[in-house]
Design a protein around this motif. Structure first.
Motif, PDB file in Angstrom:
ATOM      1  N   GLY A   9       0.717  -1.188   0.067  1.00 44.15           N
ATOM      2  CA  GLY A   9       0.035  -0.127  -0.003  1.00 44.15           C
ATOM      3  C   GLY A   9       0.913   1.395  -0.113  1.00 44.15           C
ATOM      4  O   GLY A   9       0.251   2.295   0.132  1.00 44.15           O
ATOM      5  N   ARG A  10       2.154   1.168  -0.102  1.00 42.46           N
ATOM      6  CA  ARG A  10       3.088   2.240  -0.249  1.00 42.46           C
ATOM      7  C   ARG A  10       3.434   2.576  -1.658  1.00 42.46           C
ATOM      8  O   ARG A  10       3.002   2.040  -2.610  1.00 42.46           O
ATOM      9  CB  ARG A  10       4.388   1.896   0.224  1.00 42.46           C
ATOM     10  N   THR A  11       3.906   3.659  -2.052  1.00 36.96           N
ATOM     11  CA  THR A  11       4.194   4.114  -3.430  1.00 36.96           C
ATOM     12  C   THR A  11       5.461   3.593  -3.737  1.00 36.96           C
ATOM     13  O   THR A  11       6.326   3.181  -2.786  1.00 36.96           O
ATOM     14  CB  THR A  11       4.390   5.734  -3.416  1.00 36.96           C
ATOM     15  N   VAL A  12       5.771   3.259  -4.730  1.00 36.74           N
ATOM     16  CA  VAL A  12       7.153   2.912  -5.474  1.00 36.74           C
ATOM     17  C   VAL A  12       8.305   3.692  -5.064  1.00 36.74           C
ATOM     18  O   VAL A  12       9.354   3.302  -4.611  1.00 36.74           O
ATOM     19  CB  VAL A  12       7.223   2.820  -7.003  1.00 36.74           C
TER      20      VAL A  12
ATOM     21  N   ARG B  78      12.148  -5.258 -18.592  1.00 40.34           N
ATOM     22  CA  ARG B  78      12.456  -3.723 -18.627  1.00 40.34           C
ATOM     23  C   ARG B  78      13.450  -3.310 -17.630  1.00 40.34           C
ATOM     24  O   ARG B  78      13.732  -1.931 -17.182  1.00 40.34           O
ATOM     25  CB  ARG B  78      11.023  -2.965 -18.347  1.00 40.34           C
ATOM     26  N   GLY B  79      14.363  -4.241 -17.198  1.00 40.35           N
ATOM     27  CA  GLY B  79      15.561  -4.057 -16.194  1.00 40.35           C
ATOM     28  C   GLY B  79      15.220  -3.634 -14.796  1.00 40.35           C
ATOM     29  O   GLY B  79      16.028  -3.236 -13.885  1.00 40.35           O
ATOM     30  N   ALA B  80      13.761  -4.162 -14.375  1.00 39.88           N
ATOM     31  CA  ALA B  80      13.441  -3.939 -12.783  1.00 39.88           C
ATOM     32  C   ALA B  80      14.313  -4.720 -11.954  1.00 39.88           C
ATOM     33  O   ALA B  80      14.297  -5.948 -12.501  1.00 39.88           O
ATOM     34  CB  ALA B  80      11.951  -4.057 -12.892  1.00 39.88           C
ATOM     35  N   LYS B  81      14.731  -4.122 -10.740  1.00 42.25           N
ATOM     36  CA  LYS B  81      15.252  -4.965 -10.119  1.00 42.25           C
ATOM     37  C   LYS B  81      14.324  -6.070  -9.128  1.00 42.25           C
ATOM     38  O   LYS B  81      13.443  -5.824  -8.957  1.00 42.25           O
ATOM     39  CB  LYS B  81      16.100  -4.215  -9.011  1.00 42.25           C
TER      40      LYS B  81
ATOM     41  N   ALA C 126      10.857   7.781 -10.171  1.00 40.23           N
ATOM     42  CA  ALA C 126      10.808   6.464  -9.431  1.00 40.23           C
ATOM     43  C   ALA C 126       9.185   5.642  -9.503  1.00 40.23           C
ATOM     44  O   ALA C 126       9.345   4.639  -9.796  1.00 40.23           O
ATOM     45  CB  ALA C 126      10.777   6.880  -8.192  1.00 40.23           C
ATOM     46  N   GLU C 127       8.457   6.859  -9.927  1.00 37.36           N
ATOM     47  CA  GLU C 127       6.951   5.954 -10.085  1.00 37.36           C
ATOM     48  C   GLU C 127       7.008   5.462 -11.463  1.00 37.36           C
ATOM     49  O   GLU C 127       6.184   4.237 -11.594  1.00 37.36           O
ATOM     50  CB  GLU C 127       5.896   6.945  -9.849  1.00 37.36           C
TER      51      GLU C 127
ATOM     52  N   PRO D 294      15.828   9.616 -14.747  1.00 33.02           N
ATOM     53  CA  PRO D 294      15.563  11.056 -14.609  1.00 33.02           C
ATOM     54  C   PRO D 294      15.486  11.981 -15.666  1.00 33.02           C
ATOM     55  O   PRO D 294      14.689  12.704 -15.647  1.00 33.02           O
ATOM     56  CB  PRO D 294      16.406  11.307 -13.360  1.00 33.02           C
ATOM     57  N   ASP D 295      16.279  11.671 -16.494  1.00 33.46           N
ATOM     58  CA  ASP D 295      16.484  12.827 -17.695  1.00 33.46           C
ATOM     59  C   ASP D 295      15.144  12.302 -18.575  1.00 33.46           C
ATOM     60  O   ASP D 295      14.581  13.389 -18.904  1.00 33.46           O
ATOM     61  CB  ASP D 295      17.572  12.102 -18.613  1.00 33.46           C
ATOM     62  N   SER D 296      14.669  11.078 -18.637  1.00 36.21           N
ATOM     63  CA  SER D 296      13.423  10.771 -19.390  1.00 36.21           C
ATOM     64  C   SER D 296      12.191  11.530 -18.672  1.00 36.21           C
ATOM     65  O   SER D 296      11.188  12.012 -19.292  1.00 36.21           O
ATOM     66  CB  SER D 296      13.117   9.335 -19.325  1.00 36.21           C
TER      67      SER D 296
END
Length: 211
Positions: free
Chosen positions: A28-31, A53-56, A186-187, A192-194
Protein backbone atom coordinates in the motif's frame (compact mmCIF):
# COMPACT_ATOMS: atom_id res chain seq x y z
CA UNK A 1 -7.31 -9.29 9.90
CA UNK A 2 -4.17 -7.73 11.35
CA UNK A 3 -2.47 -5.59 8.68
CA UNK A 4 0.82 -7.46 9.25
CA UNK A 5 -0.88 -10.80 8.63
CA UNK A 6 -2.60 -9.33 5.58
CA UNK A 7 0.76 -8.26 4.15
CA UNK A 8 2.22 -11.74 4.62
CA UNK A 9 -0.81 -13.19 2.85
CA UNK A 10 -0.39 -10.77 -0.06
CA UNK A 11 3.33 -11.50 -0.32
CA UNK A 12 2.72 -15.26 -0.43
CA UNK A 13 0.51 -14.68 -3.48
CA UNK A 14 3.36 -13.00 -5.38
CA UNK A 15 5.98 -14.77 -7.55
CA UNK A 16 9.15 -16.14 -5.96
CA UNK A 17 10.95 -13.01 -7.18
CA UNK A 18 9.36 -9.61 -6.65
CA UNK A 19 10.02 -6.11 -7.94
CA UNK A 20 9.81 -2.84 -6.05
CA UNK A 21 6.54 -2.12 -7.85
CA UNK A 22 5.03 -5.43 -6.69
CA UNK A 23 6.20 -4.83 -3.13
CA UNK A 24 4.74 -1.33 -3.18
CA UNK A 25 1.42 -2.68 -4.44
CA UNK A 26 1.27 -5.33 -1.75
CA UNK A 27 2.13 -2.96 1.09
CA UNK A 28 0.00 0.00 0.00
CA UNK A 29 3.03 2.30 -0.29
CA UNK A 30 4.27 4.11 -3.38
CA UNK A 31 7.12 2.84 -5.51
CA UNK A 32 9.07 5.98 -4.60
CA UNK A 33 8.61 5.34 -0.87
CA UNK A 34 9.78 1.72 -1.03
CA UNK A 35 12.75 2.62 -3.23
CA UNK A 36 13.80 5.55 -1.05
CA UNK A 37 13.19 4.30 2.48
CA UNK A 38 13.43 0.48 2.36
CA UNK A 39 15.68 -0.73 -0.45
CA UNK A 40 18.77 1.35 0.59
CA UNK A 41 18.70 0.02 4.16
CA UNK A 42 21.70 -2.24 4.85
CA UNK A 43 19.51 -4.99 6.29
CA UNK A 44 17.08 -5.07 3.34
CA UNK A 45 17.45 -8.22 1.22
CA UNK A 46 19.81 -7.74 -1.74
CA UNK A 47 18.76 -7.80 -5.36
CA UNK A 48 19.00 -11.18 -7.08
CA UNK A 49 18.66 -10.12 -10.69
CA UNK A 50 16.62 -8.03 -13.09
CA UNK A 51 13.29 -8.69 -14.69
CA UNK A 52 11.32 -7.14 -17.53
CA UNK A 53 12.49 -3.66 -18.55
CA UNK A 54 15.46 -3.95 -16.23
CA UNK A 55 13.46 -3.82 -12.99
CA UNK A 56 15.47 -5.06 -10.01
CA UNK A 57 14.15 -8.26 -8.42
CA UNK A 58 14.32 -9.54 -4.85
CA UNK A 59 13.66 -12.98 -3.39
CA UNK A 60 10.13 -12.83 -2.02
CA UNK A 61 10.61 -14.91 1.13
CA UNK A 62 13.54 -12.90 2.58
CA UNK A 63 11.56 -9.73 1.85
CA UNK A 64 8.55 -11.19 3.66
CA UNK A 65 10.78 -12.11 6.62
CA UNK A 66 12.21 -8.57 6.65
CA UNK A 67 8.71 -7.08 6.73
CA UNK A 68 7.71 -9.44 9.53
CA UNK A 69 10.80 -8.52 11.57
CA UNK A 70 10.05 -4.81 11.14
CA UNK A 71 6.35 -5.28 12.04
CA UNK A 72 5.35 -3.87 8.66
CA UNK A 73 1.76 -4.27 7.59
CA UNK A 74 -0.42 -3.15 4.72
CA UNK A 75 -1.07 0.59 4.74
CA UNK A 76 -4.80 0.63 4.12
CA UNK A 77 -7.11 3.33 2.89
CA UNK A 78 -9.72 3.90 5.58
CA UNK A 79 -12.42 2.90 3.10
CA UNK A 80 -10.81 -0.56 2.95
CA UNK A 81 -11.09 -1.07 6.70
CA UNK A 82 -14.24 -2.99 7.62
CA UNK A 83 -13.67 -2.82 11.35
CA UNK A 84 -16.94 -2.50 13.25
CA UNK A 85 -15.44 -2.65 16.74
CA UNK A 86 -16.93 -0.05 19.03
CA UNK A 87 -14.09 0.59 21.41
CA UNK A 88 -11.70 3.33 22.40
CA UNK A 89 -8.19 3.36 21.01
CA UNK A 90 -4.79 4.92 21.55
CA UNK A 91 -2.78 6.59 18.78
CA UNK A 92 -0.64 3.45 18.61
CA UNK A 93 -3.73 1.32 18.05
CA UNK A 94 -5.04 3.71 15.39
CA UNK A 95 -1.76 3.43 13.50
CA UNK A 96 -1.81 -0.37 13.76
CA UNK A 97 -5.39 -0.71 12.56
CA UNK A 98 -4.85 1.58 9.58
CA UNK A 99 -1.42 0.16 8.77
CA UNK A 100 0.33 3.49 9.26
CA UNK A 101 4.08 3.61 9.94
CA UNK A 102 3.64 4.52 13.61
CA UNK A 103 1.72 6.88 15.85
CA UNK A 104 3.63 9.89 14.49
CA UNK A 105 1.44 9.69 11.38
CA UNK A 106 -1.64 9.94 13.61
CA UNK A 107 -0.16 12.86 15.54
CA UNK A 108 0.38 14.63 12.23
CA UNK A 109 -3.37 14.47 11.56
CA UNK A 110 -4.13 15.63 15.09
CA UNK A 111 -1.83 18.68 14.76
CA UNK A 112 -3.08 19.50 11.26
CA UNK A 113 -6.76 19.29 12.24
CA UNK A 114 -7.08 20.73 15.78
CA UNK A 115 -10.32 21.43 17.60
CA UNK A 116 -11.92 24.52 16.12
CA UNK A 117 -10.73 23.77 12.59
CA UNK A 118 -13.08 22.92 9.73
CA UNK A 119 -12.52 19.16 10.11
CA UNK A 120 -11.13 18.55 13.62
CA UNK A 121 -9.63 15.16 14.40
CA UNK A 122 -11.79 13.22 16.92
CA UNK A 123 -10.72 14.41 20.38
CA UNK A 124 -9.29 12.19 23.06
CA UNK A 125 -11.07 11.72 26.37
CA UNK A 126 -9.53 12.14 29.78
CA UNK A 127 -8.11 8.63 29.39
CA UNK A 128 -6.21 9.73 26.27
CA UNK A 129 -8.25 7.37 24.07
CA UNK A 130 -10.47 8.11 21.09
CA UNK A 131 -13.68 6.50 19.82
CA UNK A 132 -12.61 4.09 17.08
CA UNK A 133 -15.71 4.51 14.92
CA UNK A 134 -15.34 8.31 15.04
CA UNK A 135 -11.69 8.00 14.07
CA UNK A 136 -12.45 5.60 11.23
CA UNK A 137 -15.25 7.86 9.92
CA UNK A 138 -12.88 10.85 10.03
CA UNK A 139 -10.23 9.04 7.99
CA UNK A 140 -12.80 7.84 5.47
CA UNK A 141 -14.19 11.33 5.05
CA UNK A 142 -10.73 12.85 4.84
CA UNK A 143 -9.56 10.57 2.05
CA UNK A 144 -12.75 11.17 0.07
CA UNK A 145 -12.63 14.97 0.35
CA UNK A 146 -10.97 16.64 -2.65
CA UNK A 147 -7.92 18.61 -1.53
CA UNK A 148 -8.03 21.02 -4.45
CA UNK A 149 -10.88 22.66 -6.29
CA UNK A 150 -9.67 22.27 -9.90
CA UNK A 151 -10.73 19.10 -11.66
CA UNK A 152 -8.42 16.67 -13.45
CA UNK A 153 -6.24 18.08 -16.21
CA UNK A 154 -7.51 17.41 -19.76
CA UNK A 155 -5.81 14.45 -21.47
CA UNK A 156 -7.21 14.78 -25.01
CA UNK A 157 -4.44 14.36 -27.57
CA UNK A 158 -1.86 13.05 -25.09
CA UNK A 159 -0.04 9.74 -25.38
CA UNK A 160 -0.67 6.98 -22.84
CA UNK A 161 2.62 7.78 -21.08
CA UNK A 162 1.80 11.50 -20.97
CA UNK A 163 -1.58 10.64 -19.47
CA UNK A 164 0.26 8.73 -16.72
CA UNK A 165 2.30 11.84 -16.04
CA UNK A 166 -0.85 13.96 -15.91
CA UNK A 167 -2.42 11.60 -13.35
CA UNK A 168 0.70 11.71 -11.15
CA UNK A 169 0.93 15.49 -11.48
CA UNK A 170 -2.72 15.93 -10.50
CA UNK A 171 -2.24 13.64 -7.51
CA UNK A 172 0.74 15.70 -6.34
CA UNK A 173 -1.22 18.93 -6.82
CA UNK A 174 -4.11 17.52 -4.77
CA UNK A 175 -1.58 17.06 -1.95
CA UNK A 176 -0.43 20.66 -2.25
CA UNK A 177 2.95 20.03 -3.89
CA UNK A 178 4.63 19.86 -7.28
CA UNK A 179 5.58 16.65 -9.03
CA UNK A 180 9.37 16.43 -9.26
CA UNK A 181 11.35 14.69 -11.96
CA UNK A 182 12.91 12.41 -9.33
CA UNK A 183 9.50 11.31 -8.06
CA UNK A 184 8.20 10.79 -11.59
CA UNK A 185 11.25 8.71 -12.48
CA UNK A 186 10.72 6.53 -9.42
CA UNK A 187 7.00 6.05 -10.06
CA UNK A 188 7.46 5.14 -13.74
CA UNK A 189 10.76 3.31 -13.22
CA UNK A 190 12.53 5.46 -15.84
CA UNK A 191 15.72 7.54 -15.94
CA UNK A 192 15.46 11.04 -14.39
CA UNK A 193 16.42 12.59 -17.75
CA UNK A 194 13.45 10.84 -19.35
CA UNK A 195 11.22 12.10 -16.52
CA UNK A 196 12.39 15.67 -17.05
CA UNK A 197 11.73 15.34 -20.77
CA UNK A 198 8.19 14.09 -20.12
CA UNK A 199 7.50 17.00 -17.78
CA UNK A 200 8.75 19.47 -20.40
CA UNK A 201 6.59 17.84 -23.05
CA UNK A 202 3.58 18.09 -20.78
CA UNK A 203 4.26 21.76 -20.07
CA UNK A 204 4.54 22.41 -23.80
CA UNK A 205 1.27 20.58 -24.47
CA UNK A 206 -0.43 22.62 -21.73
CA UNK A 207 0.81 25.88 -23.27
CA UNK A 208 -0.71 24.88 -26.60
CA UNK A 209 -4.10 24.03 -25.09
CA UNK A 210 -6.67 26.87 -25.50
CA UNK A 211 -7.78 28.31 -22.16
Amino acid sequence: MDTRELLQERLRALPARVTVAQLAGATGRTVAYVRKFWVPRPDFPPTVGTGARGAKEFDRDPVADWCRTKDIGVQLRASEVGDERRDRVSTNEIAARLGLRNRSAVHHHIRSHPLGSATPYPPAGEDGLRDWQEVLAWHRGHEETPRSKPGPSPTVGLTARQQQVVALRDKARSEGRALTAAELAAELDIHPDSARRLLRQLEAASDETPS
